[in-house]
Design an enzyme around this catalytic site. Structure first.
Site, PDB file in Angstrom:
ATOM      1  N   ASP A  30      47.913  31.431  26.927  1.00 46.27           N
ATOM      2  CA  ASP A  30      47.807  32.095  27.607  1.00 46.27           C
ATOM      3  C   ASP A  30      48.429  32.850  28.140  1.00 46.27           C
ATOM      4  O   ASP A  30      49.589  33.218  29.076  1.00 46.27           O
ATOM      5  CB  ASP A  30      48.680  31.162  29.048  1.00 46.27           C
ATOM      6  CG  ASP A  30      47.909  31.236  30.211  1.00 46.27           C
ATOM      7  OD1 ASP A  30      47.223  32.122  30.546  1.00 46.27           O
ATOM      8  OD2 ASP A  30      48.220  30.203  30.763  1.00 46.27           O
ATOM      9  N   ASN A  82      39.708  36.346  34.575  1.00 45.25           N
ATOM     10  CA  ASN A  82      39.547  36.930  35.997  1.00 45.25           C
ATOM     11  C   ASN A  82      40.725  37.915  36.029  1.00 45.25           C
ATOM     12  O   ASN A  82      41.765  38.371  36.366  1.00 45.25           O
ATOM     13  CB  ASN A  82      40.705  35.789  36.342  1.00 45.25           C
ATOM     14  CG  ASN A  82      42.256  35.863  35.200  1.00 45.25           C
ATOM     15  OD1 ASN A  82      42.046  35.910  34.576  1.00 45.25           O
ATOM     16  ND2 ASN A  82      43.435  34.991  35.484  1.00 45.25           N
ATOM     17  N   ARG A  95      43.760  41.889  31.643  1.00 46.42           N
ATOM     18  CA  ARG A  95      44.069  42.377  32.333  1.00 46.42           C
ATOM     19  C   ARG A  95      42.904  43.667  32.619  1.00 46.42           C
ATOM     20  O   ARG A  95      43.274  44.452  34.110  1.00 46.42           O
ATOM     21  CB  ARG A  95      45.701  43.326  32.933  1.00 46.42           C
ATOM     22  CG  ARG A  95      46.597  42.140  32.825  1.00 46.42           C
ATOM     23  CD  ARG A  95      45.764  41.188  33.572  1.00 46.42           C
ATOM     24  NE  ARG A  95      47.237  39.669  33.792  1.00 46.42           N
ATOM     25  CZ  ARG A  95      47.053  38.552  34.115  1.00 46.42           C
ATOM     26  NH1 ARG A  95      46.256  37.586  34.447  1.00 46.42           N
ATOM     27  NH2 ARG A  95      48.283  37.487  34.281  1.00 46.42           N
ATOM     28  N   HIS A 110      52.751  40.400  33.428  1.00 43.98           N
ATOM     29  CA  HIS A 110      52.762  40.743  34.701  1.00 43.98           C
ATOM     30  C   HIS A 110      53.785  41.734  34.921  1.00 43.98           C
ATOM     31  O   HIS A 110      54.717  42.094  34.321  1.00 43.98           O
ATOM     32  CB  HIS A 110      53.354  39.779  36.414  1.00 43.98           C
ATOM     33  CG  HIS A 110      51.996  38.576  36.067  1.00 43.98           C
ATOM     34  ND1 HIS A 110      51.075  38.497  37.011  1.00 43.98           N
ATOM     35  CD2 HIS A 110      52.503  37.205  35.170  1.00 43.98           C
ATOM     36  CE1 HIS A 110      50.342  37.703  36.938  1.00 43.98           C
ATOM     37  NE2 HIS A 110      51.256  36.613  36.249  1.00 43.98           N
ATOM     38  N   HIS A 122      44.965  37.120  28.448  1.00 45.12           N
ATOM     39  CA  HIS A 122      44.481  37.309  29.770  1.00 45.12           C
ATOM     40  C   HIS A 122      45.291  39.057  29.535  1.00 45.12           C
ATOM     41  O   HIS A 122      46.370  39.555  29.158  1.00 45.12           O
ATOM     42  CB  HIS A 122      45.557  37.203  30.825  1.00 45.12           C
ATOM     43  CG  HIS A 122      44.686  36.412  31.962  1.00 45.12           C
ATOM     44  ND1 HIS A 122      43.968  35.666  32.479  1.00 45.12           N
ATOM     45  CD2 HIS A 122      45.584  34.849  30.786  1.00 45.12           C
ATOM     46  CE1 HIS A 122      44.211  34.378  32.437  1.00 45.12           C
ATOM     47  NE2 HIS A 122      44.855  33.523  31.381  1.00 45.12           N
TER      48      HIS A 122
HETATM   49  O1  DOR Z   1      50.616  30.984  35.203  1.00 43.38           O
HETATM   50  C1  DOR Z   1      49.209  31.929  34.707  1.00 43.38           C
HETATM   51  N1  DOR Z   1      49.221  32.926  34.603  1.00 43.38           N
HETATM   52  N2  DOR Z   1      48.245  30.539  34.744  1.00 43.38           N
HETATM   53  C2  DOR Z   1      47.160  30.943  34.200  1.00 43.38           C
HETATM   54  O2  DOR Z   1      46.003  30.437  34.885  1.00 43.38           O
HETATM   55  C3  DOR Z   1      46.835  32.548  35.021  1.00 43.38           C
HETATM   56  C4  DOR Z   1      47.180  33.469  34.415  1.00 43.38           C
HETATM   57  C5  DOR Z   1      47.171  34.453  35.138  1.00 43.38           C
HETATM   58  O3  DOR Z   1      46.370  34.840  35.154  1.00 43.38           O
HETATM   59  O4  DOR Z   1      48.239  35.438  35.725  1.00 43.38           O
HETATM   60 ZN    ZN Z   2      45.002  28.970  32.958  1.00 39.25          ZN
END
Ligand code: DOR
Ligand code: ZN
Length: 434
Positions: free
Chosen positions: A313, A102, A72, A317, A70
């Protein structure tokens, strides 16, 4: 030209093909010659009057490839962006990452795909492959413009973070995608079962008084997807598998010939639900950290080939988001920088897997899955190389993290296995100066 001298080089036994390379790779003292963006020679000794890297006592791996990152970008660049995320990747030894869609806006159209590709090319410190959304805005209602995005070069589709709950829509997406030779990557979660769950459902959720996410929430969607894949012929890749039963379901589906693959994260291989006991929000993730029995089953699945490879993954954050009560903090673990050292320290040094097996699962297997010209140190392959000093510790502090975020359970902890240099297509993208 660049010459890497005297390192222990990851070498795949020529008699086995790359897919089955995992038990037949070894480390041999060799020299590696790079010309421009390619590996041009690997031999016992190479003499060449050019830039030379002394890899004495170090290990030379093919660059790692992450199918699940991710970044972001666009829209959540307080957490990460292409600049910081690809630098975190390079520091962790990754030379290719696949960006999950996403973001804000969601990568569900050709212009956002082009934006990512251009920005990654201009300022990225590793190769960025783009994953497009399955449905518009990943809302699980209408199919996204997948054919257009394919022309722009997406390598898979996924609504990761959101799981399509409506079986008819999932069926339509899979039937449509089966026409193209790309996989769908599914984040398997039944939201009626997971609800507002915070941690694994069971002993830990009871102890902490938090609502639980049952294993069944994952397993029931995997079962559904297996049946849909059988019916549509669509390539199905299950994201971040986390339970014992999920591993078994995939083992059985593979035996039946279903076109299914799967990945496991470092945290689901290394950490169990007990990590959540102090309400550390850096252990809050989806799927949640499960029981030790589940962790053991994931390792067994990785070892017997049921689980195809490891993917991070990486879900950054910001501190202000994670520094909240457990129940309102976002889900996700920051992983690109910690993954190799965590896996090396937690699995290789504990004799659970060999180093060559680990490198196969971080590089050779995902390269095979994506049909990339990397994942091995051989003549003609991309010059994507990661050099590690396995004796050296690495400590992850907010000051030293390349990621914009610090949300890792390994924060301020030391692990063995430091990446000292990363080379992507012949360019140095990370160099350890300590
Ligand atoms: O913990 C997670 N965070 N699992 C996910 O599937 C998405 C991800 C996120 O985009 O923060
Ligand atoms: Zn996921």
């Amino acid at each position: 030209m660049i010459l890497i001298k005297n390192g222990f080089v990851y070498t795949i036994d020529k008699k086995t093909n790359r897919q089955n390379s995992l038990r037949s790779a070894s480390f041999n003292k060799m020299d590696v010659l790079i010309d421009d963006n390619l590996i041009v020679k690997v031999a016992n000794t190479i003499d060449e009057n050019c830039e030379t890297i002394d890899a004495h006592d170090k290990y030379v791996f093919p660059g790692f490839i992450d199918l699940h990152t991710h970044l972001r970008d666009p829209g959540q660049t307080n957490k990460e962006d292409i600049y910081s995320g690809t630098r975190a990747a390079a520091k962790g030894g990754w030379t290719t990452v696949c960006a999950m869609p996403n973001t804000d806006p969601v990568v569900d159209n050709i212009s956002t795909v082009e934006y990512l590709k251009r920005k990654a090319k201009d300022i990225g410190a590793c190769k960025v492959l783009v994953i497009g959304a399955m449905t518009k805005k990943s809302e699980g209602k209408e199919i996204a413009e997948i054919a257009n995005m394919l022309e722009s070069g997406i390598i898979a589709v996924s609504d990761d973070g959101n799981c399509i709950q409506n079986t008819k829509i999932m069926y339509n997406v899979m039937k449509y995608v089966s026409k193209f030779n790309i996989p769908i990557i599914d984040h398997c979660e039944d939201y009626f079962l997971s609800g507002k769950g915070q941690v694994n459902s069971g002993r830990m959720s009871t102890k902490l008084g938090l609502s639980g996410i049952p294993a069944l929430a994952e397993e029931i969607v995997i079962s559904r997807d297996i049946m849909l894949s059988e019916s549509t012929g669509c390539r199905l890749h299950i994201a971040h598998i986390s339970t014992k039963k999920s591993v078994e379901l995939i083992r059985q589906a593979k035996a039946k010939g279903v076109k299914i693959t799967t990945e496991v994260t470092p945290h689901h291989l290394l950490l169990n639900e007990n990590e959540c006991v102090n309400f550390d929000t850096n252990t809050k993730v989806k799927p949640p950290l499960r029981t030790q029995d589940d962790v053991d089953a994931c390792l067994t699945g990785l070892l017997d080939g049921t689980i195809d490879f490891i993917a991070t993954d990486h879900a950054p954050h910001s501190d202000f988001e994670k520094e909240k009560e457990f129940s309102i903090a976002p889900y996700g673990i920051n992983s690109l920088e910690t993954a190799f050292a965590a896996l090396y320290s937690g699995l290789v040094l504990k004799d659970k897997i060999s180093l060559s097996f680990l490198i196969g699962k971080l590089s050779t297997s995902p390269a095979h899955f994506l049909q990339l010209n990397c994942g091995a140190i051989e003549e003609g392959m991309a010059a994507d190389i990661t050099i590690s000093d396995l004796q050296k510790d690495i400590c992850f502090t907010p000051d030293t993290m390349m990621s914009k975020s610090n949300n890792t359970p390994y924060l301020n902890k030391s692990l063995k296995g430091r990446i000292t240099k990363t080379i992507c297509e012949g360019n140095t993208t990370w160099e350890d100066r300590d």
